[in-house]
Design an enzyme around this catalytic site. Structure first.
Site, short mmCIF file in Angstrom:
data_model
loop_
_atom_site.label_atom_id
_atom_site.label_comp_id
_atom_site.label_asym_id
_atom_site.label_seq_id
_atom_site.Cartn_x
_atom_site.Cartn_y
_atom_site.Cartn_z
N ASP A 110 -1.24 1.95 -4.31
CA ASP A 110 -2.02 0.82 -4.82
C ASP A 110 -3.45 1.20 -5.12
O ASP A 110 -4.28 0.34 -5.42
CB ASP A 110 -1.96 -0.38 -3.86
CG ASP A 110 -2.69 -0.12 -2.55
OD1 ASP A 110 -2.65 1.03 -2.07
OD2 ASP A 110 -3.27 -1.06 -1.99
N ASP A 152 -3.27 6.71 -3.28
CA ASP A 152 -2.03 6.15 -2.75
C ASP A 152 -1.49 5.16 -3.78
O ASP A 152 -2.13 4.90 -4.80
CB ASP A 152 -2.26 5.53 -1.38
CG ASP A 152 -3.13 4.28 -1.40
OD1 ASP A 152 -3.85 4.08 -2.39
OD2 ASP A 152 -3.08 3.51 -0.43
N ARG A 178 -6.85 4.08 -1.69
CA ARG A 178 -7.18 5.25 -0.88
C ARG A 178 -7.24 6.49 -1.78
O ARG A 178 -6.66 6.52 -2.86
CB ARG A 178 -6.15 5.45 0.23
CG ARG A 178 -6.09 4.31 1.23
CD ARG A 178 -4.94 4.50 2.21
NE ARG A 178 -4.69 3.32 2.97
CZ ARG A 178 -5.05 3.13 4.24
NH1 ARG A 178 -5.71 4.07 4.86
NH2 ARG A 178 -4.78 2.01 4.86
N SER A 223 0.83 -1.20 0.00
CA SER A 223 0.00 0.00 0.00
C SER A 223 0.87 1.26 0.00
O SER A 223 1.62 1.51 -0.93
CB SER A 223 -0.95 -0.02 1.19
OG SER A 223 -1.88 1.03 1.12
N ALA A 270 -8.78 7.32 7.65
CA ALA A 270 -7.47 7.22 6.98
C ALA A 270 -7.66 7.18 5.46
O ALA A 270 -7.10 6.32 4.78
CB ALA A 270 -6.72 6.00 7.47
#
Length: 589
Positions: free
Chosen positions: A305, A303, A308, A148, A401
């Site tokens: 991968d 992000d 997010r 990630s 998050a």
């Protein structure tokens, strides 16, 4: 077991010349502490799968630990599978160093164990493609090789079950048991190219097919029509894998994206950022510079991968990066205005217990149902599935998050979040408003909610347990659960301990949410003795990093008052509970 025995044990099973050489060099140089750190303990399989630094050793991510994990996981899936014939498993990977190799080793193990492999290679994919493919292909589970937004030296092994959700307890410990029973690597797996060739009839290379199906689903559930406002946005995939799929989604929306060229292509070294997490301070600096040069007021980011999503908006000449809680509220408020009263009455908004309670207020005011879960999308996704089986719809779930879930995937998905944000932004422009004005009107409508979230870097993982047991639970007495009724100049209104299983708000003091004795987590509601307002905070140990995380949210009669309360409680907890100097903690807030 002696250190020399551990070294010989490693060299007996590792066929990778590079990682063998690492251990041999450490032995020659007499670096016993480093050898013990790498070989003296085993990387544990948890609900997040595996995640660690890529180095030789039983406690690290490498060929040996990936093979061992795959052998145990395959055996566990065979035991648990209800499928007839060859069970299917989905495997994908990102662009990090060794990701493709780890994915092929994993695929080889499953082929040797009699599985049919839905391989989302050759080529990188966003993490959300794996749960999507599991649902579409009827697989018994899946593996995504990714770390990630961790540093470049790390990699990971994320496991999904056959319902398209990340695994939950007790599956993690059951899989760990199978791993320990299957530690001897299958000899054939080291030549994984030959295995893939030998079992070619059992491998389906479906990257392009899954990508097309994913975007068709996105259009059906989230796009429906093109946006009407003529605006541009700057996008960065943060050196990750998101660009290709985001461009398709934006094209289907009819939106023009400007790309941050320095961060456009997959780069496993993440060369332009200190930490490849768009949530971190200064991570979007290059994107904002690009936007300034091109006269654009919107920055979007995934992000590495692409599971997010983050956004920054420029209003009155100033950039404001939105927090995960703010984006979560904006999504909930938008959906509440899009859905009919009938749809809202049979829908649930979900978020984790460490995320903003503002979404609860949105749901209550608009006739929608709401529920919170434990931290992590493994809980949010499984709760959504349970609710859907009961006849409800779950149009949205989120975690602070910067993780956001939309149908039909039961996991966070940064591409679908970006898609909905663009639609939402288009709607604001049509109404002559912007994100900051919508947030402000939301405060006025639902109450003023302000957060102060941060964490403490702990020197050792067991430091967190010591802090919780020695300081936070210092009121404990034998035979009964006791908690403090004041913390400095705040009254304790509610206290929930999901480690020991206590909740002061339930009739029998048993928590509604699941209890996990292996993790530290306490949630408290406070009221100030010096005025009005309410504060809710959660302190928990991270399951993947050496961090003690603290999430504080205050409500008051003004934005400034709520913000001041949240910050004051951070200071109170720091001085009363966490004591950075005493416990050798690094404070990040």
């Amino acid at each position: 077991m002696s250190l020399e025995t551990l070294v010989e044990k490693w060299l007996d099973i590792d066929k990778n010349e590079r990682t063998r050489a690492e251990i041999e060099l450490l032995r020659r140089e007499g670096k016993t502490d480093e050898l013990l750190a790498r070989l003296g303990s085993r990387i544990l399989f948890g609900t997040a799968g595996l995640r660690a630094r890529m180095e030789a050793g039983f406690s690290r991510m490498n060929d040996v630990t990936v093979i061992q994990a795959s052998q145990g996981l395959a055996e566990y899936m065979l035991e648990e599978s209800l499928s007839t014939g060859s069970p299917k498993v989905v495997i994908g990977h990102d662009h990090r160093h060794n990701s493709a190799r780890f994915a092929k080793l994993t695929a080889s193990i499953f082929l040797l164990k009699g599985f049919q492999v839905i391989f989302l290679g050759d080529g990188v994919v966003p993490t959300p493609f794996v749960p999507f493919a599991i649902d579409r292909c009827g697989a018994v589970g899946g593996v995504m090789v990714t770390a990630s937004h961790n540093p470049a030296a790390d990699n990971g092994y994320k496991v999904y079950w056959g319902n398209g959700c990340q695994i939950t307890s007790p599956r993690d410990s059951q899989i760990q048991e199978q791993i320990l029973k299957n530690l001897e690597p299958m000899e054939a797996v080291w030549d994984y190219d030959r295995v893939l060739e030998t079992y070619a009839d059992s491998v389906i290379y479906s990257r392009e097919e899954i990508a097309k199906a994913y975007h068709k689903s996105l259009c059906k559930h989230l796009i429906k029509s093109k946006i009407t406002s003529q605006f541009r946005a700057v996008y960065t995939p943060m050196h990750g894998v998101g660009l290709e799929q985001v461009l398709v989604a934006a094209g289907n929306l009819g939106c023009e994206l400007e790309i941050v060229t320095q961060q456009a292509q997959p780069d496993p070294d993440f060369s332009t950022v200190k930490f490849p997490n768009p949530e971190e301070k200064n991570a979007l600096d290059l994107a904002m510079e690009t936007a300034n040069l091109k006269g654009i007021d919107l920055v979007l980011a995934n992000d590495p991968d692409a599971d997010r999503f983050s956004a920054a908006v420029k209003v009155a000449g100033k950039w404001r990066q939105l927090t995960g809680n703010e984006i979560g509220f904006l999504f909930a408020d938008y959906l509440a205005s899009e859905l009919s009263p009938e749809q809202l009455s049979r829908s649930y908004f979900l978020n984790s217990t460490v995320s903003s309670q503002m979404i609860k207020a949105v749901a209550a005011k608009n006739g929608c149902n709401y529920e919170d879960t434990l931290t992590g999308f493994k809980w949010i996704g499984n709760k959504a599935i349970d609710l859907e089986k009961s006849g409800y719809e779950v149009p949205f779930g989120f975690e602070e998050a910067i993780g956001f879930m939309f149908p039909p995937i039961h996991d966070k998905d940064g591409i679908s979040a970006l898609t909905v944000f663009l639609r939402m932004y288009d709607g604001w422009l049509q109404k002559g408003t912007n994100a900051i004005e919508v947030l402000q009107s939301g405060f006025e409508k639902y109450g003023f909610f302000k957060e102060c979230n941060g964490y403490y870097v702990v020197p050792r993982l067991d430091s967190t347990e010591k802090i919780f047991n020695s300081t936070i639970r210092s009121s404990q007495k034998n035979g009964s659960y006791e908690f403090p009724h004041t913390i400095a100049n705040y009254r304790v209104v509610a206290w929930r301990d999901l480690t020991l299983g206590f909740d002061s708000t339930t009739p029998d003091n048993v928590p509604v949410l699941p209890v996990d004795s292996s993790s530290q987590m306490i949630t408290v509601v406070l009221e100030p003795t010096f005025g009005s307002g309410s504060i809710r905070f959660t302190a928990r140990g991270s399951g993947t990093e050496p961090k003690l995380k603290v999430y504080i949210e205050a409500t008051a009669n003004s934005e400034a008052a709520a913000s001041a309360l949240a910050k004051d409680v951070w200071s109170v907890l720091r001085d009363s509970w966490f004591k950075p100097l005493e416990y050798n903690l690094k404070e990040v807030v």
